[in-house]
Design an enzyme around this catalytic site. Structure first.
Site, PDB file in Angstrom:
ATOM      1  CG  HIS A   1      -2.059  -1.028   1.037  1.00  0.00           C
ATOM      2  ND1 HIS A   1      -3.187  -0.837   0.282  1.00  0.00           N
ATOM      3  CD2 HIS A   1      -2.132  -2.294   1.526  1.00  0.00           C
ATOM      4  CE1 HIS A   1      -3.932  -1.944   0.330  1.00  0.00           C
ATOM      5  NE2 HIS A   1      -3.311  -2.848   1.070  1.00  0.00           N
TER       6      HIS A   1
ATOM      7  N   GLY B   1      -7.579 -14.522  -6.662  1.00  0.00           N
ATOM      8  CA  GLY B   1      -7.936 -14.022  -5.335  1.00  0.00           C
ATOM      9  C   GLY B   1      -6.963 -14.402  -4.239  1.00  0.00           C
TER      10      GLY B   1
ATOM     11  N   GLY C   1      -4.050 -12.964  -3.877  1.00  0.00           N
ATOM     12  CA  GLY C   1      -3.142 -11.842  -3.634  1.00  0.00           C
ATOM     13  C   GLY C   1      -1.878 -11.932  -4.469  1.00  0.00           C
ATOM     14  CG  LEU C   2      -0.135 -15.195  -5.518  1.00  0.00           C
ATOM     15  CD1 LEU C   2      -0.072 -16.663  -5.891  1.00  0.00           C
ATOM     16  CD2 LEU C   2       1.220 -14.749  -4.982  1.00  0.00           C
TER      17      LEU C   2
ATOM     18  CD  GLU D   1      -6.912  -4.106 -11.955  1.00  0.00           C
ATOM     19  OE1 GLU D   1      -7.976  -3.984 -11.312  1.00  0.00           O
ATOM     20  OE2 GLU D   1      -6.388  -5.206 -12.220  1.00  0.00           O
TER      21      GLU D   1
ATOM     22  CG  ASP E   1      -0.364  -5.677  -8.086  1.00  0.00           C
ATOM     23  OD1 ASP E   1       0.528  -5.517  -7.221  1.00  0.00           O
ATOM     24  OD2 ASP E   1      -1.561  -5.783  -7.802  1.00  0.00           O
TER      25      ASP E   1
ATOM     26  CE1 TYR F   1      -4.995  -1.645  -3.111  1.00  0.00           C
ATOM     27  CE2 TYR F   1      -6.055   0.081  -4.387  1.00  0.00           C
ATOM     28  CZ  TYR F   1      -4.921  -0.622  -4.038  1.00  0.00           C
ATOM     29  OH  TYR F   1      -3.714  -0.290  -4.608  1.00  0.00           O
TER      30      TYR F   1
HETATM   31  C1  GLA Z   1      -2.913  -4.449  -4.794  1.00  0.00           C
HETATM   32  C2  GLA Z   1      -2.741  -3.300  -5.775  1.00  0.00           C
HETATM   33  C3  GLA Z   1      -1.317  -2.739  -5.753  1.00  0.00           C
HETATM   34  C4  GLA Z   1      -0.862  -2.455  -4.329  1.00  0.00           C
HETATM   35  C5  GLA Z   1      -1.157  -3.637  -3.412  1.00  0.00           C
HETATM   36  C6  GLA Z   1      -0.854  -3.334  -1.973  1.00  0.00           C
HETATM   37  O1  GLA Z   1      -2.174  -5.550  -5.198  1.00  0.00           O
HETATM   38  O2  GLA Z   1      -3.046  -3.702  -7.085  1.00  0.00           O
HETATM   39  O3  GLA Z   1      -1.220  -1.591  -6.560  1.00  0.00           O
HETATM   40  O4  GLA Z   1      -1.418  -1.279  -3.852  1.00  0.00           O
HETATM   41  O5  GLA Z   1      -2.502  -4.047  -3.504  1.00  0.00           O
HETATM   42  O6  GLA Z   1       0.498  -3.110  -1.805  1.00  0.00           O
END
Ligand code: GLA
Length: 381
Positions: free
Chosen positions: A32, A118, A120-121, A156, A168, A218
């Site tokens: 973040h 989902g 977180g990858l 996005e 990402d 988020y």
């Molecule tokens: C998601 C978002 C990224 C980043 C992370 C947290 O993966 O796509 O841009 O903010 O959360 O670090």
């Protein structure tokens, strides 16, 4: 995955195609921080999205998703936004390419993924990066890879409703085998760091929890940060992003902003510094300090930023109790994985305990992922 993608393509669209791959990502530390102009420290992984793509000479895109076993066809005007969410990622990438003056004509594509959704990858960044790269190549647009990452990020923002940062998509496009990338999200300066900790392994433990409304939560975190930064800026005009602020400057505005925004900002300012501390520790091969910083990040994400959940906190505590060197929630949070830095000799015991104790507590087993840090977007055939 390769044979599934290519044989389906041949069945649906013919013999001629280019084959493209982009990976998901891990992030060692710096969560973040990207949309706050801070540092991140990700790398691309060997699990991602593969697509066979070929221009079809029309102004229509024909897509087939192996994982959803669905096809979708759409035009390239703004009004042609497809109904399926998975197709919107590709549509968005086309539109964002066009907005940048690139060409995106009609094409046929079949794609599949082996990056868990989902978890977180960043499966979505892998999808965007894969198509941004492929479209750039088949229509010879000559857009550089950093801009391709921005195409994914704008997708996005404008087509999927997530006001994400650049981490990402940057990792997915720019990854390099065996290296993590320290990226300054304000200047976009980056440096590759070979990452091969002797005596340790990185292990991902997936809670298999995915919270609904994660994207609105988020976006809310991002708003809090921007609020705090705006308040600080009134006293310190040089603060463009929250990452520019000192802890004491945040203290000055404590009574002017909601408590919630204060806590979010407190986390971010600490996290920006932790990335730098981790880089220093890596230079000394001091992995215990790296690990300690990961625990601090988890604490902040759980208590100040409030993007953890009971399942993630449980895995984090278990890691601590077992003497794992570092552990934290990875990615945006609200479910997904913990990333753990584990001494070789502890690896088997930790994995076993994580699987057993998590199952006892939550009634289902977590998944363990062994990922390789790999190259970013590329053509593979
Ligand atoms: C998601 C978002 C990224 C980043 C992370 C947290 O993966 O796509 O841009 O903010 O959360 O670090």
């Amino acid at each position: 995955m390769k044979s599934a993608v290519t044989s389906k393509f041949k069945e649906l669209y013919g013999e001629k195609y280019g084959l493209y791959f982009s990976g998901g990502r891990i992030n060692l530390i710096g969560e973040h921080t990207d949309y706050n102009g801070g540092y991140v420290f990700p790398g691309a992984i060997d699990k991602g999205i593969m697509a066979a793509v070929n221009p079809n000479g029309t102004d229509r895109v024909r897509l087939y998703s192996i994982d959803y076993a669905q096809s979708c066809e759409f035009g390239l005007e703004e009004a042609d936004k497809p109904e399926f969410q998975w197709a919107r990622y590709v549509f968005g990438v086309c539109r964002e390419t066009i907005k940048r003056g690139g060409k995106a004509g009609g094409f046929d594509a079949v794609f599949a993924g082996d990056v868990p959704l989902g978890a977180g990858l960043s499966s979505s960044a892998a999808l965007e990066s894969c198509f941004a790269f492929a479209i750039n190549e088949i229509f010879a647009n000559g857009i550089d890879k950093v801009e391709l990452a921005r195409i994914g990020q704008s997708t996005e923002h404008n087509y999927c409703g997530v006001k994400c940062g650049i981490m990402d998509q940057f990792a997915s496009c720019m990854g390099k085998t065996g290296c993590l990338i320290r990226l300054d999200c304000k200047t976009m300066e980056y440096k590759y760091f070979p990452f091969n900790p002797k005596g340790y392994k990185l292990v991902l433990v997936d809670t298999k929890v995915k919270h609904e409304l994660a994207s609105s939560a988020y976006n809310k975190r991002r708003e809090s940060c921007e609020n705090a930064a705006a308040a600080i800026r009134r006293n310190h005009p040089e603060v463009e992003f929250l990452s520019d602020a000192k802890r004491v400057w945040l203290e000055e505005v404590r009574s002017e902003i909601p408590q919630e925004d204060f806590l979010r900002a407190e986390y971010v300012i600490g996290e920006v510094q932790r990335v730098l501390d981790v880089c220093d520790a890596l230079e000394r091969d001091d992995y215990e300090t790296v690990g300690e910083m990961m625990y601090q990040t988890h604490f902040g994400m759980s208590r100040l930023y409030e993007v953890s959940c009971p399942e993630l906190d449980f895995l984090n505590r278990l890691a601590r109790v077992m003497g794992v060197s570092g552990s934290r929630v990875m990615g945006g949070g609200f479910g997904g994985c913990t990333i753990n830095l584990v001494k070789d000799e502890l690896y088997d015991d930790f994995v076993k305990a994580a699987v057993e104790q998590y199952k006892d507590k939550f009634g289902h087993e977590p998944l363990i992922y062994d990922v390789q840090i790999s190259n970013g977007s590329s053509r593979i055939e």
